[in-house]
Design a protein around this motif. Structure first.
Motif, PDB file in Angstrom:
ATOM      1  N   LEU A 117      -8.427  67.947  -5.626  1.00  0.00           N
ATOM      2  CA  LEU A 117      -9.698  68.417  -6.163  1.00  0.00           C
ATOM      3  C   LEU A 117     -10.145  67.444  -7.240  1.00  0.00           C
ATOM      4  O   LEU A 117      -9.434  67.221  -8.225  1.00  0.00           O
ATOM      5  CB  LEU A 117      -9.552  69.820  -6.756  1.00  0.00           C
ATOM      6  CG  LEU A 117     -10.832  70.424  -7.354  1.00  0.00           C
ATOM      7  CD1 LEU A 117     -11.866  70.674  -6.255  1.00  0.00           C
ATOM      8  CD2 LEU A 117     -10.504  71.711  -8.103  1.00  0.00           C
ATOM      9  N   VAL A 118     -11.296  66.839  -7.041  1.00  0.00           N
ATOM     10  CA  VAL A 118     -11.858  65.891  -8.009  1.00  0.00           C
ATOM     11  C   VAL A 118     -12.929  66.618  -8.813  1.00  0.00           C
ATOM     12  O   VAL A 118     -13.886  67.145  -8.249  1.00  0.00           O
ATOM     13  CB  VAL A 118     -12.478  64.674  -7.291  1.00  0.00           C
ATOM     14  CG1 VAL A 118     -13.063  63.694  -8.315  1.00  0.00           C
ATOM     15  CG2 VAL A 118     -11.435  63.979  -6.423  1.00  0.00           C
ATOM     16  N   SER A 119     -12.749  66.647 -10.132  1.00  0.00           N
ATOM     17  CA  SER A 119     -13.693  67.364 -11.003  1.00  0.00           C
ATOM     18  C   SER A 119     -14.215  66.437 -12.085  1.00  0.00           C
ATOM     19  O   SER A 119     -13.458  65.640 -12.656  1.00  0.00           O
ATOM     20  CB  SER A 119     -13.014  68.575 -11.656  1.00  0.00           C
ATOM     21  OG  SER A 119     -12.495  69.459 -10.689  1.00  0.00           O
ATOM     22  N   PHE A 120     -15.517  66.570 -12.365  1.00  0.00           N
ATOM     23  CA  PHE A 120     -16.121  65.813 -13.465  1.00  0.00           C
ATOM     24  C   PHE A 120     -16.821  66.795 -14.395  1.00  0.00           C
ATOM     25  O   PHE A 120     -17.595  67.650 -13.956  1.00  0.00           O
ATOM     26  CB  PHE A 120     -17.135  64.788 -12.957  1.00  0.00           C
ATOM     27  CG  PHE A 120     -17.830  64.053 -14.072  1.00  0.00           C
ATOM     28  CD1 PHE A 120     -17.196  63.020 -14.739  1.00  0.00           C
ATOM     29  CD2 PHE A 120     -19.108  64.425 -14.477  1.00  0.00           C
ATOM     30  CE1 PHE A 120     -17.818  62.363 -15.786  1.00  0.00           C
ATOM     31  CE2 PHE A 120     -19.739  63.773 -15.522  1.00  0.00           C
ATOM     32  CZ  PHE A 120     -19.084  62.743 -16.183  1.00  0.00           C
ATOM     33  N   PHE A 121     -16.521  66.666 -15.690  1.00  0.00           N
ATOM     34  CA  PHE A 121     -17.102  67.532 -16.713  1.00  0.00           C
ATOM     35  C   PHE A 121     -17.973  66.671 -17.613  1.00  0.00           C
ATOM     36  O   PHE A 121     -17.475  65.807 -18.337  1.00  0.00           O
ATOM     37  CB  PHE A 121     -15.994  68.217 -17.512  1.00  0.00           C
ATOM     38  CG  PHE A 121     -14.984  68.929 -16.647  1.00  0.00           C
ATOM     39  CD1 PHE A 121     -15.206  70.223 -16.212  1.00  0.00           C
ATOM     40  CD2 PHE A 121     -13.818  68.280 -16.245  1.00  0.00           C
ATOM     41  CE1 PHE A 121     -14.282  70.882 -15.401  1.00  0.00           C
ATOM     42  CE2 PHE A 121     -12.887  68.924 -15.425  1.00  0.00           C
ATOM     43  CZ  PHE A 121     -13.124  70.229 -15.005  1.00  0.00           C
ATOM     44  N   GLY A 122     -19.274  66.884 -17.565  1.00  0.00           N
ATOM     45  CA  GLY A 122     -20.200  66.058 -18.327  1.00  0.00           C
ATOM     46  C   GLY A 122     -20.375  66.521 -19.757  1.00  0.00           C
ATOM     47  O   GLY A 122     -20.072  67.664 -20.113  1.00  0.00           O
ATOM     48  N   GLY A 123     -20.886  65.631 -20.572  1.00  0.00           N
ATOM     49  CA  GLY A 123     -21.115  65.947 -21.975  1.00  0.00           C
ATOM     50  C   GLY A 123     -22.209  66.980 -22.182  1.00  0.00           C
ATOM     51  O   GLY A 123     -22.306  67.577 -23.260  1.00  0.00           O
ATOM     52  N   ASP A 124     -23.032  67.217 -21.164  1.00  0.00           N
ATOM     53  CA  ASP A 124     -24.109  68.194 -21.264  1.00  0.00           C
ATOM     54  C   ASP A 124     -23.655  69.600 -20.865  1.00  0.00           C
ATOM     55  O   ASP A 124     -24.468  70.523 -20.766  1.00  0.00           O
ATOM     56  CB  ASP A 124     -25.288  67.772 -20.389  1.00  0.00           C
ATOM     57  CG  ASP A 124     -24.885  67.598 -18.923  1.00  0.00           C
ATOM     58  OD1 ASP A 124     -23.701  67.810 -18.597  1.00  0.00           O
ATOM     59  OD2 ASP A 124     -25.759  67.250 -18.106  1.00  0.00           O
ATOM     60  N   GLY A 125     -22.358  69.753 -20.633  1.00  0.00           N
ATOM     61  CA  GLY A 125     -21.834  71.063 -20.256  1.00  0.00           C
ATOM     62  C   GLY A 125     -21.840  71.324 -18.762  1.00  0.00           C
ATOM     63  O   GLY A 125     -21.294  72.333 -18.303  1.00  0.00           O
ATOM     64  N   GLN A 126     -22.435  70.431 -17.991  1.00  0.00           N
ATOM     65  CA  GLN A 126     -22.465  70.579 -16.547  1.00  0.00           C
ATOM     66  C   GLN A 126     -21.191  70.012 -15.927  1.00  0.00           C
ATOM     67  O   GLN A 126     -20.555  69.120 -16.482  1.00  0.00           O
ATOM     68  CB  GLN A 126     -23.683  69.852 -15.959  1.00  0.00           C
ATOM     69  CG  GLN A 126     -25.019  70.365 -16.485  1.00  0.00           C
ATOM     70  CD  GLN A 126     -25.256  71.816 -16.099  1.00  0.00           C
ATOM     71  OE1 GLN A 126     -25.139  72.186 -14.925  1.00  0.00           O
ATOM     72  NE2 GLN A 126     -25.588  72.645 -17.085  1.00  0.00           N
ATOM     73  N   SER A 127     -20.818  70.528 -14.769  1.00  0.00           N
ATOM     74  CA  SER A 127     -19.626  70.030 -14.078  1.00  0.00           C
ATOM     75  C   SER A 127     -19.882  69.993 -12.578  1.00  0.00           C
ATOM     76  O   SER A 127     -20.789  70.670 -12.071  1.00  0.00           O
ATOM     77  CB  SER A 127     -18.409  70.908 -14.376  1.00  0.00           C
ATOM     78  OG  SER A 127     -18.598  72.221 -13.865  1.00  0.00           O
ATOM     79  N   LYS A 128     -19.096  69.204 -11.882  1.00  0.00           N
ATOM     80  CA  LYS A 128     -19.185  69.122 -10.420  1.00  0.00           C
ATOM     81  C   LYS A 128     -17.789  68.831  -9.887  1.00  0.00           C
ATOM     82  O   LYS A 128     -16.959  68.212 -10.572  1.00  0.00           O
ATOM     83  CB  LYS A 128     -20.165  68.033  -9.990  1.00  0.00           C
ATOM     84  CG  LYS A 128     -19.899  66.656 -10.586  1.00  0.00           C
ATOM     85  CD  LYS A 128     -21.007  65.679 -10.237  1.00  0.00           C
ATOM     86  CE  LYS A 128     -20.801  64.329 -10.916  1.00  0.00           C
ATOM     87  NZ  LYS A 128     -21.918  63.382 -10.626  1.00  0.00           N
ATOM     88  N   SER A 129     -17.524  69.282  -8.687  1.00  0.00           N
ATOM     89  CA  SER A 129     -16.202  69.068  -8.105  1.00  0.00           C
ATOM     90  C   SER A 129     -16.302  68.952  -6.593  1.00  0.00           C
ATOM     91  O   SER A 129     -17.259  69.446  -5.972  1.00  0.00           O
ATOM     92  CB  SER A 129     -15.249  70.205  -8.487  1.00  0.00           C
ATOM     93  OG  SER A 129     -15.706  71.440  -7.970  1.00  0.00           O
ATOM     94  N   SER A 130     -15.313  68.290  -6.000  1.00  0.00           N
ATOM     95  CA  SER A 130     -15.261  68.135  -4.543  1.00  0.00           C
ATOM     96  C   SER A 130     -13.803  68.037  -4.121  1.00  0.00           C
ATOM     97  O   SER A 130     -12.968  67.486  -4.850  1.00  0.00           O
ATOM     98  CB  SER A 130     -16.034  66.881  -4.098  1.00  0.00           C
ATOM     99  OG  SER A 130     -15.518  65.718  -4.725  1.00  0.00           O
ATOM    100  N   PHE A 131     -13.495  68.589  -2.952  1.00  0.00           N
ATOM    101  CA  PHE A 131     -12.128  68.557  -2.444  1.00  0.00           C
ATOM    102  C   PHE A 131     -12.019  67.496  -1.358  1.00  0.00           C
ATOM    103  O   PHE A 131     -12.913  67.366  -0.504  1.00  0.00           O
ATOM    104  CB  PHE A 131     -11.735  69.915  -1.875  1.00  0.00           C
ATOM    105  CG  PHE A 131     -10.317  69.956  -1.362  1.00  0.00           C
ATOM    106  CD1 PHE A 131      -9.253  70.125  -2.232  1.00  0.00           C
ATOM    107  CD2 PHE A 131     -10.061  69.804  -0.006  1.00  0.00           C
ATOM    108  CE1 PHE A 131      -7.941  70.146  -1.756  1.00  0.00           C
ATOM    109  CE2 PHE A 131      -8.756  69.812   0.468  1.00  0.00           C
ATOM    110  CZ  PHE A 131      -7.691  69.993  -0.412  1.00  0.00           C
TER     111      PHE A 131
END
Length: 277
Positions: free
Chosen positions: A198-212
């Motif tokens: 699971l690849v997750s990115f947490f941005g400085g703006d509070g938004q996040s996205k992930s993909s398996f």
């Protein structure tokens, strides 16, 4: 060494390292790698075209790490890197009883660890310059050491930690890079019955996205190797540049980093410079 086609060879670096006669130290490992590289260069000088010497390392071809490398641009300047490995090497594992992993110090850490180091190096895009590590032997059914805790510094100045336990009751494998503008995390897991990351990115703006991304690195690296030897056969008169991720040097750099950690552990945490190739 097994031949794929005349003049082209696929070599597993770890198989070469089994020839270290049951003991391990940094100087011997470095000499083994340097001798092998010298031999390869000698072959190149006498062979029409450029022979391909590839080291199998599927992590450099896993879609999760390719995606993670792409997302590193959104992390910004790196602040800290963390690699946490809690393995599952117990009596139910088919590799548990293999003799060569037990015949020299750090056998399981080296065999398992090169993959995790490959993932680390691919993500951060900067070589590790120095390490300071502590090792110990707790689980007596495993050869020593069975765990390692290291602090490392990249050539770009960023520092990080690498902690590995060979056998844990609650396996966990995670890479995490904290930057000025975001945080990237890659964690092993499963989804819909498929094993992968699971690849997750947490941005400085509070938004996040992930993909398996399901495991497919072995298949992808074999596709690339077959493509390379095919193209090299067709272009042997003018030379062919093989896939950089499969080069002997990449494998040597993975081993050199782990070897420096083990050396530091033997020296009670003394700082050790990583051999550069």
């Amino acid at each position: 060494m097994p031949s794929a086609l005349p003049g082209f060879k696929l070599v597993d670096l770890k198989r070469n390292l089994r020839q270290l006669n049951g003991w391990w130290c940094c100087d011997v490992a470095a000499r083994e790698i340097e001798a092998a590289l010298s031999g390869y260069k000698s072959i190149c000088a006498k062979t029409p075209g450029q022979p391909i010497w590839a080291v199998a390392e599927n992590y450099r071809f896993e879609p999760a790490f390719e995606e993670g490398k792409r997302l590193m641009a959104e992390v910004g300047e790196m602040i800290n890197v963390q690699v946490i490995i809690e393995g599952s090497m117990n009596s139910t594992n088919p590799y548990f009883s293999s003799s060569w992993r037990r015949n020299f110090t750090g056998g399981f850490i080296l065999d398992m660890g090169v993959h995790f180091i490959a993932g680390l190096r691919m993500l951060v895009g900067s070589e590790v310059a120095t390490v300071s590590a502590r090792t110990s032997h707790v689980d007596t059914i495993l050869p020593p050491p069975d765990n390692i805790s290291a602090v490392f510094q990249l050539e770009n100045g960023c520092s990080g930690v690498f902690a590995m336990v060979v056998s844990s009751r609650s396996p966990k494998v995670v890479w995490r890079v904290v930057g000025l503008t975001g945080t990237l995390q890659i964690q092993r897991g499963s989804e819909d019955g498929r094993h992968g990351y699971l690849v997750s990115f947490f941005g400085g703006d509070g938004q996040s996205k992930s993909s398996f991304h399901a495991f497919s690195g072995v298949t992808e690296e074999l596709k690339v190797f077959i493509r390379d030897i095919t193209q090299a056969s067709l272009k042997k008169e003018c030379g062919y540049e093989a896939e950089p991720r499969l080069t002997f040097l990449e494998g040597a750099r993975d081993v050199a980093l782990l070897d420096a950690m083990l050396e530091s552990g033997r020296k009670k945490g003394a700082q050790v410079e990583v051999k550069q190739f």
